[in-house]
Scaffold this active site. Structure first.
Site, PDB file in Angstrom:
ATOM      1  N   GLU A  67      17.109 -22.255  34.932  1.00 45.26           N
ATOM      2  CA  GLU A  67      17.107 -20.919  35.561  1.00 45.26           C
ATOM      3  C   GLU A  67      15.847 -20.725  36.395  1.00 45.26           C
ATOM      4  O   GLU A  67      15.871 -20.075  37.441  1.00 45.26           O
ATOM      5  CB  GLU A  67      17.224 -19.823  34.502  1.00 45.26           C
TER       6      GLU A  67
ATOM      7  N   GLU B 222      20.633 -16.731  36.484  1.00 46.38           N
ATOM      8  CA  GLU B 222      19.333 -16.757  37.154  1.00 46.38           C
ATOM      9  C   GLU B 222      19.002 -15.480  37.914  1.00 46.38           C
ATOM     10  O   GLU B 222      18.455 -15.553  39.016  1.00 46.38           O
ATOM     11  CB  GLU B 222      19.300 -17.948  38.119  1.00 46.38           C
ATOM     12  N   ASN B 223      19.261 -14.309  37.350  1.00 45.00           N
ATOM     13  CA  ASN B 223      18.892 -13.089  38.062  1.00 45.00           C
ATOM     14  C   ASN B 223      17.390 -13.113  38.353  1.00 45.00           C
ATOM     15  O   ASN B 223      16.587 -13.261  37.435  1.00 45.00           O
ATOM     16  CB  ASN B 223      19.223 -11.861  37.218  1.00 45.00           C
TER      17      ASN B 223
ATOM     18  N   GLY C  94      25.688 -20.230  29.866  1.00 40.86           N
ATOM     19  CA  GLY C  94      24.451 -20.490  29.133  1.00 40.86           C
ATOM     20  C   GLY C  94      23.406 -19.445  29.480  1.00 40.86           C
ATOM     21  O   GLY C  94      22.754 -18.882  28.607  1.00 40.86           O
TER      22      GLY C  94
HETATM   23 ZN   LIG Z   1      22.584 -22.654  37.323  1.00 38.18          ZN
END
Ligand SMILES: [Zn+2]
Length: 853
Positions: free
Chosen positions: A291, A259-260, A256
């Protein structure tokens, strides 16, 4: 390629500490390869010791350690040996890397709309060494300085704020310490919408051809971003630590979102180019918030090793729903969770691949990827809700804040986390975590109810029947632990019941025994619908009693509590998969109540589930056309009276487009006439219609190509592939199979769409030949398709012919020893679904006797 083991990671982390990375990427070397120079400073606690750096390159042009040349020919399994380390070291590795097309590494895609190229880095879980040389493990964090050379008309984004210092030359600001798998660069002619909130610069970015949906959705996206920042700042007591916050909508993304830190990547289908239902908007808001919560939990504090990946995901899953409910318009997010996320998680729990939430030994990095599933997300979040009822919300939050504060910019473990909660609450969590975190499986919960005539009820003098409804004379909640995973799981849950739309009973209990008396229910009016776990606070197999099942068609639509209705639907799904509830019961309840369903998530998701799972998996082949016709009847009825442009109208139109056999209607809609309001220019909706026409053989390849020409986009191309594969002709199936399994450089998304189309067939005989070919050809694709992508391809391409014969082939495949972990895991899960379908069809065959005419 050899995968890093836990023992190796421990040893390397003992030996070295990374001070900094400087990474130079040259993205202006054509569409196949890019240049990468990685410059690493690090210390070694035992000078003279040997170690290695991870690098998975097309070629390594040069490497020096402390000025001394290293021989790239020494690379084995993506590891460059580093002999005789000094106390302080400087390593430089110059290499040529390859772009990927499977969504792992630095993915490059061409947008057919304008033939322009886009790249993005997705380095989770262990793809970082395909982009830059590094010590690829989550506990060797370091700050990064990244510079990028790119074509002059490209925009570059990354973890640190990007500035263009010369035409085609970009510098990204020095980052906070990052784990290797969080590093990303997104580059291409991206278009942007910028804003700011509370001193944090915000950016939204997408392909140039998606400018219109990007701009029209920017308001909603920024709103939930702002709400989440405010909420998490208040909850965690630590300000967002990573500078700017960019959200980049990227093509062909496997998950989906990712989370950088400072530069989140999201699948660009989230920029709905046509109409969107409210549950789709809710899901997107949930992903945005998910995120963002990772910025603290995952990014600021990272798990030490992959076996605590669940902690990241369970926490983010819980926090995003909490944030939506508390701080946004999506106050019904837990209802969506029940019907979307927990249905997914319960499926994972039913499979033989199920595992404890935590404490699963991930002996190497690749095996950790297998647990990135509905257990880690949905069950983990449900377990956190149980933890909160166990220790109290204040103690939970105090513990979370202490954990984040004490491990900021470093790493944490399950023991650190539970220790913080124990200190905050003063509770011993040992037994609790044994049952909930360290043991797989779920209890069944049900209510045993006895009813009788109410005292003083006059009764009908003619029939002798009581005029007043019966009352509850005895009630107890039964908890049955699963035989294969026994444990003592305490549950905080509620039980509620309704009769004719009126809530007649509700009680909240803490269940610590296998039999819990529900004394508060005695004397209450007997409910027609009785729902254990009505508030969906716990994780359990909910068993509805027979009277409730019988009463659902007449009563469910009158239950005013959407949360309880969601639990009922989830229990029906569970029951069908477990061969305890007939699929005909599911379809009866659907026919009786779906058109009046007021909750968008239940309405839209149950339509999808009925069309794509219940009918094709559980209804016998000969009865499927009639079952689809029933769904189409419901859809037509709702479409006739729903207000145009609403979720109800859209969900009805989609269900009708997918299930109807009305050729006149389908041809009209495909041609753009008579469409419901709001769908006139909706390319995605048209593809649902075209797919139905194609799968029924009502149009041919040239018509599909003509629709493709009208929608020459990435989405259009994928849909056209699926429709071509769905055509009921031997040549079309052969073409699809060859495109799927041949080495044509097909992307991850293209392969999944080809696989989906292939098994759409009105006639099993047409595709029967591909059962054997699946087991023969697909596992071997691991030679050129990444594990994450291939595990998705296996699920899509697994034979959709639900027969014992397929089961025999599947069992044989599972005995093979040459399967990669990702392929094996997907085969186990797909095989489990096949067994469920076979068991259900055997148990309920008589419910689908074809009527004698
Ligand atoms: Zn996650």
């Amino acid at each position: 390629m050899r995968s890093l083991t836990l023992a190796e990671a421990r040893e390397r982390a003992e030996l070295i500490a990374v001070t900094s990375y400087a990474v130079e990427l040259d993205l202006d070397r054509g569409d196949q390869v890019f240049g990468s120079v990685s410059s690493i400073t690090f210390t070694c606690g035992s000078p003279g010791a040997d170690s290695w750096v991870d690098v998975k390159a097309r070629s390594v042009e040069g490497a020096t350690l402390n000025g001394v040349r290293l021989d790239p020919a020494g690379i084995r399994d993506g590891r460059l040996p580093l002999p005789g380390l000094a106390a302080d070291n400087h390593l430089v590795v110059r290499s040529t890397m390859g772009y990927s097309h499977d969504g792992q590494g630095l993915h490059r895609a061409t947008d057919p709309a304008d033939r322009r190229d886009y790249v993005y880095g997705h380095l989770f879980l262990d793809a970082a060494p395909t982009v830059y040389a590094c010590f690829d493990q989550p506990d060797l964090k370091a700050p990064y300085d990244v510079t990028v050379r790119a074509p002059q008309d490209w925009v570059v984004l990354g973890n640190g704020a990007a500035s263009q210092v010369a035409p085609g030359r970009w510098e990204l600001a020095t980052t906070k310490p990052l784990a290797t798998y969080f590093v990303t660069v997104c580059a291409g002619p991206y278009v942007s919408v910028l804003a700011e909130h509370d001193g944090i610069p915000l950016g939204l970015h997408a392909r140039a051809s998606l400018r219109e949906p990007l701009e029209s959705h920017a308001g909603q996206l920024f709103e939930v971003t702002r709400q989440s920042f405010d909420y998490f700042h208040g909850l965690f007591g630590i300000r967002y630590p990573f500078g700017e916050y960019h959200q980049v909508f990227v093509p062909e993304f496997n998950a989906g979102a990712m989370e950088n830190p400072g530069c989140v990547t999201l699948r660009d289908q989230y920029l709905f180019r046509g109409a969107a239902t409210r549950d789709e908007l809710l899901s997107r808001a949930n992903t945005v918030s998910h995120e963002m919560s990772h910025m603290w939990f995952g990014d600021l504090v990272t798990m030490r090793w992959w076996d605590d990946l669940w902690l990241n995901e369970s926490f983010a899953e819980y926090m995003s729903h909490r944030c939506l409910v508390d701080a946004t318009e999506y106050s019904d997010a837990w209802v969506d969770s029940s019907i979307v996320r927990k249905v997914w998680g319960y499926g994972a729990e039913r499979s033989p691949s199920t595992h404890p939430v935590a404490g699963v030994a991930a002996l190497d990095a690749q095996s950790a990827l297998q647990n990135f599933d509905g257990i880690s997300y949905a069950k983990g979040a449900a377990v956190l809700r149980q933890l909160i009822s166990f220790v109290g919300d204040d103690a939970f939050l105090d513990g979370v804040r202490a954990y984040l504060r004490d491990t900021s910019h470093g790493n944490g473990t399950l023991a650190d986390f539970l220790g913080a909660i124990e200190r905050a609450s003063g509770r011993d969590l040992g037994p609790w975590s044994d049952g909930w975190l360290l043991t797989a499986g779920r209890d069944s919960v049900s209510v045993e109810l006895v009813t009788g005539p109410s005292a003083g009820s006059a009764g009908d003098p003619l029939t002798g029947e009581s005029a007043a409804p019966a009352v509850v004379t005895s009630a107890r909640l039964l908890r049955v632990p699963p035989a294969d995973h026994p444990a003592d799981r305490p549950h905080a849950l509620d039980v509620a019941g309704w009769r004719d739309g009126v809530e007649v009973v509700r009680v909240t209990v803490t269940v610590t025994d296998d039999r819990t008396p529900l004394g508060d229910l005695l004397g209450a009016t007997a409910p027609a619908v009785l729902v254990p776990n009505a508030g969906d606070l716990t994780w359990a197999r909910v068993r509805l009693d027979d009277a409730t099942l019988d009463g659902l068609p007449a009563q469910l639509g009158r239950v005013p509590d959407a949360q309880a209705r969601a639990v009922v639907w989830s229990a029906l799904i569970d029951g069908v998969h477990g061969a305890e509830v007939s699929p005909s019961t599911f379809l009866d309840v659907f026919a009786a109540t779906w058109t009046t369903e007021a909750n968008a998530s239940i309405l839209a998701r149950m339509a999808l589930y009925a069309e794509h799972r219940i009918v094709p998996h559980f209804v016998p082949r000969v009865a499927q056309a009639a079952a689809l016709a029933r769904l189409a009847d419901s859809a037509r009825e709702l479409l006739g009276r729903a207000e145009e442009g609403t979720t109800r109208s859209l969900a009805a139109a989609r269900l009708l487009a997918g299930t109807s056999d009305d050729e006149t209607l389908l041809r009209a809609w495909a041609g753009g006439s008579g469409l419901p309001h709001g769908l006139e220019d909706d390319g995605d909706f048209r593809w649902i219609v075209v797919r139905n026409l194609a799968a029924r053989g009502l149009i041919g390849a040239s018509a599909v190509d003509a629709y493709r020409a009208k929608d020459d986009t990435l989405q259009g191309g994928l849909n056209a592939l699926m429709c071509r594969a769905a055509l009921p002709a031997p040549a079309a199936k052969a073409w699809a199979w060859e495109q799927l399994t041949g080495r044509h450089g097909r992307s991850n998304y293209e392969m999944v769409h080809l696989a989906r189309g292939l098994w759409m067939s009105p006639d099993d005989a047409l595709v029967a030949g591909y059962v054997d070919r699946f087991f023969r050809d697909v596992p071997g694709m691991s030679g050129w398709v990444g594990e994450d992508a291939l595990s998705r391809v296996v699920l899509a391409a697994f034979p959709k012919i639900f027969t014992a014969e397929t089961g025999v082939r599947s069992s044989a495949a599972l005995r093979r020893e040459d399967l990669t972990p990702g392929v094996r895991r997907s085969l186990v899960d797909a095989d489990a679904e096949l067994r469920e379908a076979l068991a259900s069809r055997a148990a309920f065959a008589t419910d689908f006797r074809t009527p004698v005419s």
